[in-house]
Design a protein around this motif. Structure first.
Motif, PDB file in Angstrom:
ATOM      1  N   GLY A   1     -35.992  -4.745  13.550  1.00  0.00           N
ATOM      2  CA  GLY A   1     -36.675  -4.589  14.821  1.00  0.00           C
ATOM      3  C   GLY A   1     -35.660  -4.043  15.808  1.00  0.00           C
TER       4      GLY A   1
ATOM      5  N   THR B   1     -39.268  -1.102  13.227  1.00  0.00           N
ATOM      6  CA  THR B   1     -40.219  -1.166  14.332  1.00  0.00           C
ATOM      7  C   THR B   1     -39.408  -1.037  15.615  1.00  0.00           C
ATOM      8  OG1 THR B   1     -41.721  -2.616  13.130  1.00  0.00           O
ATOM      9  CG2 THR B   1     -41.943  -2.558  15.507  1.00  0.00           C
TER      10      THR B   1
ATOM     11  N   GLU C   1     -38.769  -1.868  19.412  1.00  0.00           N
ATOM     12  CA  GLU C   1     -39.088  -2.912  20.382  1.00  0.00           C
ATOM     13  C   GLU C   1     -38.535  -2.518  21.760  1.00  0.00           C
ATOM     14  OE1 GLU C   1     -38.050  -6.790  18.964  1.00  0.00           O
ATOM     15  OE2 GLU C   1     -39.321  -6.585  17.186  1.00  0.00           O
TER      16      GLU C   1
ATOM     17  N   HIS D   1     -43.032   1.767  12.221  1.00  0.00           N
ATOM     18  CA  HIS D   1     -44.366   1.232  11.977  1.00  0.00           C
ATOM     19  C   HIS D   1     -45.166   1.026  13.257  1.00  0.00           C
ATOM     20  CE1 HIS D   1     -43.695   0.533   7.728  1.00  0.00           C
ATOM     21  NE2 HIS D   1     -42.541  -0.032   8.013  1.00  0.00           N
TER      22      HIS D   1
ATOM     23  N   HIS E   1     -43.456  -1.862  20.112  1.00  0.00           N
ATOM     24  CA  HIS E   1     -43.761  -3.157  20.718  1.00  0.00           C
ATOM     25  C   HIS E   1     -43.582  -3.077  22.233  1.00  0.00           C
ATOM     26  CE1 HIS E   1     -41.339  -6.309  22.701  1.00  0.00           C
ATOM     27  NE2 HIS E   1     -42.199  -7.167  22.198  1.00  0.00           N
TER      28      HIS E   1
ATOM     29  N   THR F   1     -48.643  -7.386  18.680  1.00  0.00           N
ATOM     30  CA  THR F   1     -47.441  -8.040  18.174  1.00  0.00           C
ATOM     31  C   THR F   1     -47.674  -9.533  18.251  1.00  0.00           C
ATOM     32  OG1 THR F   1     -45.878  -6.294  18.829  1.00  0.00           O
ATOM     33  CG2 THR F   1     -45.002  -8.520  18.578  1.00  0.00           C
TER      34      THR F   1
ATOM     35  N   ARG G   1     -50.109  -5.508  14.098  1.00  0.00           N
ATOM     36  CA  ARG G   1     -49.317  -4.309  13.845  1.00  0.00           C
ATOM     37  C   ARG G   1     -47.823  -4.606  13.774  1.00  0.00           C
ATOM     38  NH1 ARG G   1     -53.768  -3.661  12.962  1.00  0.00           N
ATOM     39  NH2 ARG G   1     -55.222  -2.069  13.732  1.00  0.00           N
ATOM     40  N   HIS G   2     -47.434  -5.779  14.295  1.00  0.00           N
ATOM     41  CA  HIS G   2     -46.025  -6.181  14.253  1.00  0.00           C
ATOM     42  C   HIS G   2     -45.981  -7.699  14.357  1.00  0.00           C
ATOM     43  CE1 HIS G   2     -41.754  -6.108  14.661  1.00  0.00           C
ATOM     44  NE2 HIS G   2     -41.704  -6.353  15.955  1.00  0.00           N
TER      45      HIS G   2
ATOM     46  N   GLN H   1     -43.242 -11.118  14.793  1.00  0.00           N
ATOM     47  CA  GLN H   1     -41.929 -11.703  15.054  1.00  0.00           C
ATOM     48  C   GLN H   1     -41.951 -13.164  14.618  1.00  0.00           C
ATOM     49  OE1 GLN H   1     -41.687 -10.944  19.263  1.00  0.00           O
ATOM     50  NE2 GLN H   1     -40.807  -8.916  18.979  1.00  0.00           N
TER      51      GLN H   1
ATOM     52  N   GLY I   1     -46.561  -4.617   7.538  1.00  0.00           N
ATOM     53  CA  GLY I   1     -45.426  -4.290   8.388  1.00  0.00           C
ATOM     54  C   GLY I   1     -44.281  -5.262   8.201  1.00  0.00           C
TER      55      GLY I   1
END
Length: 336
Positions: free
Chosen positions: A38, A72, A74, A119, A122, A191, A217-218, A220, A255
Motif C-alpha cells: 500500500g 494500491t 493510498e 488496483h 484510496h 476501502t 476495492r481495497h 486495510q 485485491g
C-alpha cells in the motif's frame, strides 16, 4: 483458490515504513514474502508534488515489477499538502482553493496509479469543519469527488473511499449515503479498514465484510479495540482474525489486504516481519476451520468485542449519514 473462497493476498503499507527509503521498503517487503504494497504518496515516498512525477512513477513501476509486488495507491499522508495541519486541507474545506488542492492531489494519485498498474486509489473525506451543517459538508464532499471519479473512470481504476473514525464519512452507512448522493457511479468503491469495523461499526467485523463485499476495492488490516481508534500490532487488540479472514476470502476479494501500522514506523521492519506470519497462520486456520483460540498467533487469546448497537444491513435505507463515530474515543494523535 480454496473451498472457502479466494486465497488472500497480503501487503504492507509504506506509511508504516516511513523511516525507510522507498526502494529499501519495497525490497524488504519482497524479501519477507508480501504480495504487494500500500503505497502512500508522501514527501519521502514518491512525492506527488515534486517535479518529474511521471518519470519517477515509471521507475517505481519497473521496481515493483522486478520485485513481483502489486500495489494500491493510498493518499492518507499526514502533512503532504500542509506542513502545519494534519490531513489538511481536506475535501470539506470551506475555502474552494484549499479544497482544490486536495482534489489535485487525488487527480495526481489517479495518474500515478495508472502508471503503476495499481488496483485502486484510496482516499477519505476529512473532518467536517466546525460550524458547518451536515448537508453542506456532504454536498462539498460529493462535488469535490466528482472530477476525481471521472478521472478514475477514464483510467479504469476504482476510487476506494475509506470510512475513517472521526471523519464526516466514518461508517459503512456513511459510505452508502455518499454513494446515493453521487448516483452510484461505477468508479466509486470502498476501502474497508477491518480494525475500524472492530472500533465502531454496529455489525461484528466479519459481518461488515460480508455486507461490504459488493463495493470492496481495497482492504486495510491491523488489530484494534472496541471504541478506541488506535492501530495496534496483531495480538494486542480484540479482533478474532480467523473468522474475519474466512469471511473476506469467501467474498472472492482479489485485491491486497494491507497491514496499516502508521504509528509504528520506528519499528517498521520488525512489524513487517512479524505481521505476515501472523496473517498466514490466521488464514490457514480459517481455511482449516481451526478453533480461533488455537490461532491467535501471538499468545493472546482472541477476544470477542461487545457490540451494543443492533446490526443493520449495509445499504439499507437511511434518512441521513450515520453518527456512530461520535462515540469513538482515540488517543491523541492516533488517527493515521
Amino acid at each position: 483458490m480454496t473451498s472457502h473462497g479466494t486465497a488472500l493476498r497480503f501487503g504492507y503499507g509504506t506509511n508504516g515504513l516511513a523511516d525507510l527509503r522507498l526502494d529499501d521498503a519495497l525490497a524488504l517487503l519482497a524479501d519477507l514474502g508480501y504480495d504487494g504494497v500500500g503505497l502512500t504518496l508522501d514527501h519521502m515516498h514518491l512525492d506527488p508534488l515534486a517535479p518529474d512525477l511521471a518519470a519517477r512513477a515509471a521507475r517505481v513501476a519497473r521496481r515493483l515489477a522486478a520485485l513481483g509486488l502489486d500495489v494500491t495507491v493510498e493518499t492518507g499522508a499526514r502533512y503532504v499538502l500542509d506542513p502545519r495541519h494534519k490531513h489538511g486541507p481536506s475535501l470539506l474545506d470551506p475555502d474552494p482553493q484549499a479544497r482544490a488542492r486536495r482534489v489535485d492531489l487525488l487527480l495526481r494519485a489517479v495518474r500515478v496509479a495508472a502508471d503503476l498498474g495499481a488496483h485502486a486509489v484510496h482516499c477519505f473525506s476529512g473532518t467536517a469543519p466546525a460550524g458547518d451543517d451536515a448537508d453542506t459538508a456532504w454536498q462539498r464532499l460529493a462535488a469535490s469527488l466528482t472530477p476525481v471519479l471521472e478521472a478514475a473512470a477514464t483510467a479504469g481504476i476504482p476510487l476506494a473511499v475509506e470510512p475513517e473514525p472521526g471523519h464526516l464519512l466514518a461508517t459503512l452507512a456513511d459510505f452508502h449515503h455518499l454513494r446515493r448522493l453521487l448516483g452510484d457511479p461505477p468508479a466509486l468503491g470502498l476501502t474497508l479498514d477491518l480494525g475500524h469495523c472492530q472500533c465502531l461499526e454496529p455489525l461484528p467485523p466479519a459481518d461488515c465484510v460480508r455486507a461490504a463485499a459488493p463495493w470492496l476495492r481495497h482492504v486495510q488490516i491491523e488489530d484494534m479495540r472496541r471504541g478506541v481508534h488506535d492501530h495496534l500490532p496483531f495480538g494486542e487488540g480484540e479482533i478474532d482474525f480467523p473468522p474475519l479472514l474466512a469471511a473476506l476470502a469467501a467474498t472472492g476479494y482479489q485485491g491486497l489486504t494491507v497491514v496499516e501500522l502508521p504509528r509504528h514506523s520506528h519499528a517498521g521492519p520488525h512489524h513487517a516481519r512479524t505481521s505476515l506470519p501472523f496473517l498466514r497462520r490466521a488464514a490457514a486456520a480459517a481455511a482449516a476451520n481451526v478453533p480461533t483460540t488455537a490461532a491467535s498467533g501471538a499468545g493472546h487469546p482472541a477476544a470477542a468485542a461487545p457490540h451494543a448497537a443492533a446490526p443493520v444491513a449495509a445499504g439499507a435505507a437511511t434518512t441521513g449519514p450515520a453518527t456512530a463515530a461520535s462515540a469513538t474515543t482515540a488517543p491523541e494523535g492516533s488517527t493515521p
